[in-house]
Scaffold this motif. Structure first.
Motif, PDB file in Angstrom:
ATOM      1  N   MET A   1       1.372  -1.724  -0.213  1.00 34.65           N
ATOM      2  CA  MET A   1       0.099  -0.221  -0.499  1.00 34.65           C
ATOM      3  C   MET A   1       1.074   1.336   0.324  1.00 34.65           C
ATOM      4  SD  MET A   1      -3.513   0.595   3.015  1.00 34.65           S
ATOM      5  CE  MET A   1      -3.693  -0.686   2.619  1.00 34.65           C
ATOM      6  N   HIS A   2       0.753   2.411  -0.345  1.00 34.54           N
ATOM      7  CA  HIS A   2       1.123   3.524  -0.814  1.00 34.54           C
ATOM      8  C   HIS A   2       0.423   4.753  -0.793  1.00 34.54           C
ATOM      9  CE1 HIS A   2       0.261   2.853  -5.023  1.00 34.54           C
ATOM     10  NE2 HIS A   2       0.473   3.405  -5.183  1.00 34.54           N
ATOM     11  N   ILE A   3       0.718   5.649  -0.752  1.00 36.94           N
ATOM     12  CA  ILE A   3       0.835   6.988  -1.102  1.00 36.94           C
ATOM     13  C   ILE A   3       0.697   8.082  -2.114  1.00 36.94           C
ATOM     14  CG2 ILE A   3       1.269   8.219   1.096  1.00 36.94           C
ATOM     15  CD1 ILE A   3      -1.271   9.180   1.816  1.00 36.94           C
ATOM     16  N   HIS A   4       0.673   8.607  -2.597  1.00 33.93           N
ATOM     17  CA  HIS A   4       1.167   9.882  -3.461  1.00 33.93           C
ATOM     18  C   HIS A   4       1.043  11.475  -2.064  1.00 33.93           C
ATOM     19  CE1 HIS A   4       2.114   7.837  -7.309  1.00 33.93           C
ATOM     20  NE2 HIS A   4       1.672   6.812  -6.280  1.00 33.93           N
ATOM     21  N   VAL A   5       1.742  11.793  -2.556  1.00 31.87           N
ATOM     22  CA  VAL A   5       1.813  13.517  -2.111  1.00 31.87           C
ATOM     23  C   VAL A   5       2.258  14.362  -3.394  1.00 31.87           C
ATOM     24  CG1 VAL A   5       2.800  15.233   0.017  1.00 31.87           C
ATOM     25  CG2 VAL A   5       2.918  12.405  -0.099  1.00 31.87           C
ATOM     26  N   TRP A  15       6.313   4.263   0.411  1.00 28.05           N
ATOM     27  CA  TRP A  15       4.804   3.563   0.977  1.00 28.05           C
ATOM     28  C   TRP A  15       4.942   3.220   1.650  1.00 28.05           C
ATOM     29  CZ3 TRP A  15       4.147  -0.373  -3.220  1.00 28.05           C
ATOM     30  CH2 TRP A  15       4.789  -0.067  -4.177  1.00 28.05           C
ATOM     31  N   LEU A  16       3.361   2.076   2.592  1.00 29.61           N
ATOM     32  CA  LEU A  16       3.342   2.896   3.787  1.00 29.61           C
ATOM     33  C   LEU A  16       3.167   1.263   4.774  1.00 29.61           C
ATOM     34  CD1 LEU A  16      -0.920   4.163   3.457  1.00 29.61           C
ATOM     35  CD2 LEU A  16       1.431   5.201   4.006  1.00 29.61           C
ATOM     36  N   GLU A  17       3.698   0.294   3.738  1.00 34.01           N
ATOM     37  CA  GLU A  17       4.098  -0.776   3.740  1.00 34.01           C
ATOM     38  C   GLU A  17       5.268  -1.287   3.746  1.00 34.01           C
ATOM     39  OE1 GLU A  17       0.459  -3.536   3.599  1.00 34.01           O
ATOM     40  OE2 GLU A  17      -0.798  -2.392   5.465  1.00 34.01           O
ATOM     41  N   PRO A  18       5.616  -2.342   4.618  1.00 30.66           N
ATOM     42  CA  PRO A  18       5.869  -2.839   6.271  1.00 30.66           C
ATOM     43  C   PRO A  18       6.095  -1.589   6.460  1.00 30.66           C
ATOM     44  CG  PRO A  18       7.792  -3.759   4.879  1.00 30.66           C
ATOM     45  CD  PRO A  18       7.018  -2.687   4.173  1.00 30.66           C
ATOM     46  N   GLN A  19       6.864  -0.337   6.779  1.00 35.84           N
ATOM     47  CA  GLN A  19       7.704   1.016   6.993  1.00 35.84           C
ATOM     48  C   GLN A  19       6.866   1.766   6.163  1.00 35.84           C
ATOM     49  OE1 GLN A  19      11.402  -0.557   8.703  1.00 35.84           O
ATOM     50  NE2 GLN A  19      11.724   0.282   6.659  1.00 35.84           N
ATOM     51  N   VAL A  20       6.951   2.739   6.482  1.00 37.22           N
ATOM     52  CA  VAL A  20       7.543   3.926   5.787  1.00 37.22           C
ATOM     53  C   VAL A  20       9.052   4.325   5.092  1.00 37.22           C
ATOM     54  CG1 VAL A  20       6.663   6.681   5.705  1.00 37.22           C
ATOM     55  CG2 VAL A  20       5.084   5.569   7.052  1.00 37.22           C
ATOM     56  N   GLU A  21       8.274   4.329   4.169  1.00 33.56           N
ATOM     57  CA  GLU A  21       9.456   4.562   3.159  1.00 33.56           C
ATOM     58  C   GLU A  21       9.836   5.409   2.167  1.00 33.56           C
ATOM     59  OE1 GLU A  21      12.873   2.024   1.480  1.00 33.56           O
ATOM     60  OE2 GLU A  21      11.346   0.613   2.406  1.00 33.56           O
ATOM     61  N   LEU A  22      10.199   6.660   1.177  1.00 25.46           N
ATOM     62  CA  LEU A  22      10.283   7.401  -0.117  1.00 25.46           C
ATOM     63  C   LEU A  22       9.964   5.892  -0.752  1.00 25.46           C
ATOM     64  CD1 LEU A  22       9.787   9.466  -1.622  1.00 25.46           C
ATOM     65  CD2 LEU A  22      12.168  10.405  -1.305  1.00 25.46           C
ATOM     66  N   VAL A  40       3.351  11.742   7.491  1.00 26.43           N
ATOM     67  CA  VAL A  40       3.096  10.219   6.324  1.00 26.43           C
ATOM     68  C   VAL A  40       3.135   9.177   7.676  1.00 26.43           C
ATOM     69  CG1 VAL A  40       2.925   7.866   4.743  1.00 26.43           C
ATOM     70  CG2 VAL A  40       3.508  10.555   4.023  1.00 26.43           C
ATOM     71  N   GLU A  41       3.761   9.250   7.949  1.00 26.62           N
ATOM     72  CA  GLU A  41       4.459   8.535   9.682  1.00 26.62           C
ATOM     73  C   GLU A  41       3.040   8.858  10.507  1.00 26.62           C
ATOM     74  OE1 GLU A  41       9.261   7.316   9.158  1.00 26.62           O
ATOM     75  OE2 GLU A  41       8.380   9.430  10.827  1.00 26.62           O
ATOM     76  N   LYS A  42       3.190   9.571  10.547  1.00 24.19           N
ATOM     77  CA  LYS A  42       1.692  10.273  11.811  1.00 24.19           C
ATOM     78  C   LYS A  42       0.745   9.739  11.784  1.00 24.19           C
ATOM     79  CE  LYS A  42      -0.277  13.816  14.411  1.00 24.19           C
ATOM     80  NZ  LYS A  42       0.247  15.146  14.952  1.00 24.19           N
ATOM     81  N   TYR A  43      -0.576   9.679  10.556  1.00 19.83           N
ATOM     82  CA  TYR A  43      -1.019   9.051   9.433  1.00 19.83           C
ATOM     83  C   TYR A  43      -1.119   8.298   8.706  1.00 19.83           C
ATOM     84  CZ  TYR A  43      -2.028  14.062  11.179  1.00 19.83           C
ATOM     85  OH  TYR A  43      -2.295  14.853  12.156  1.00 19.83           O
ATOM     86  N   ALA A  44       0.381   7.330   9.132  1.00 21.32           N
ATOM     87  CA  ALA A  44      -0.141   5.939   8.157  1.00 21.32           C
ATOM     88  C   ALA A  44      -0.887   4.547   8.402  1.00 21.32           C
ATOM     89  CB  ALA A  44       0.983   5.453   8.149  1.00 21.32           C
TER      90      ALA A  44
END
Length: 61
Positions: A1-5, A15-22, A40-44
């Motif tokens: 799972m990922h998020i675009h900013v 990436w939100l999983e397994p950890q927040v990573e650019l 992103v880490e705060k709201y992951a």
């Protein structure tokens, strides 16, 4: 799972999983990436839960 900013016409993917990573950056300055990663880490967990709820609603329709 990922998020675009998107910031000032540039985009980063985290990436939100397994950890927040650019995963990708298309021109956002490093100091802003650090700020964004903190947010992103705060709201992951919230992002992941909202996505699961969204997908669940689509599946149930």
């Amino acid at each position: 799972m990922h998020i675009h900013v998107i910031f000032n016409g540039h985009e980063a993917k985290y990436w939100l999983e397994p950890q927040v990573e650019l995963a990708k950056n298309t021109g956002i300055p490093e100091h802003k990436l650090n700020e964004i990663k903190t947010i992103v880490e705060k709201y992951a967990d919230r992002f992941k839960e909202q996505f699961r709820q969204h997908v669940g609603k689509r599946i149930d329709d």
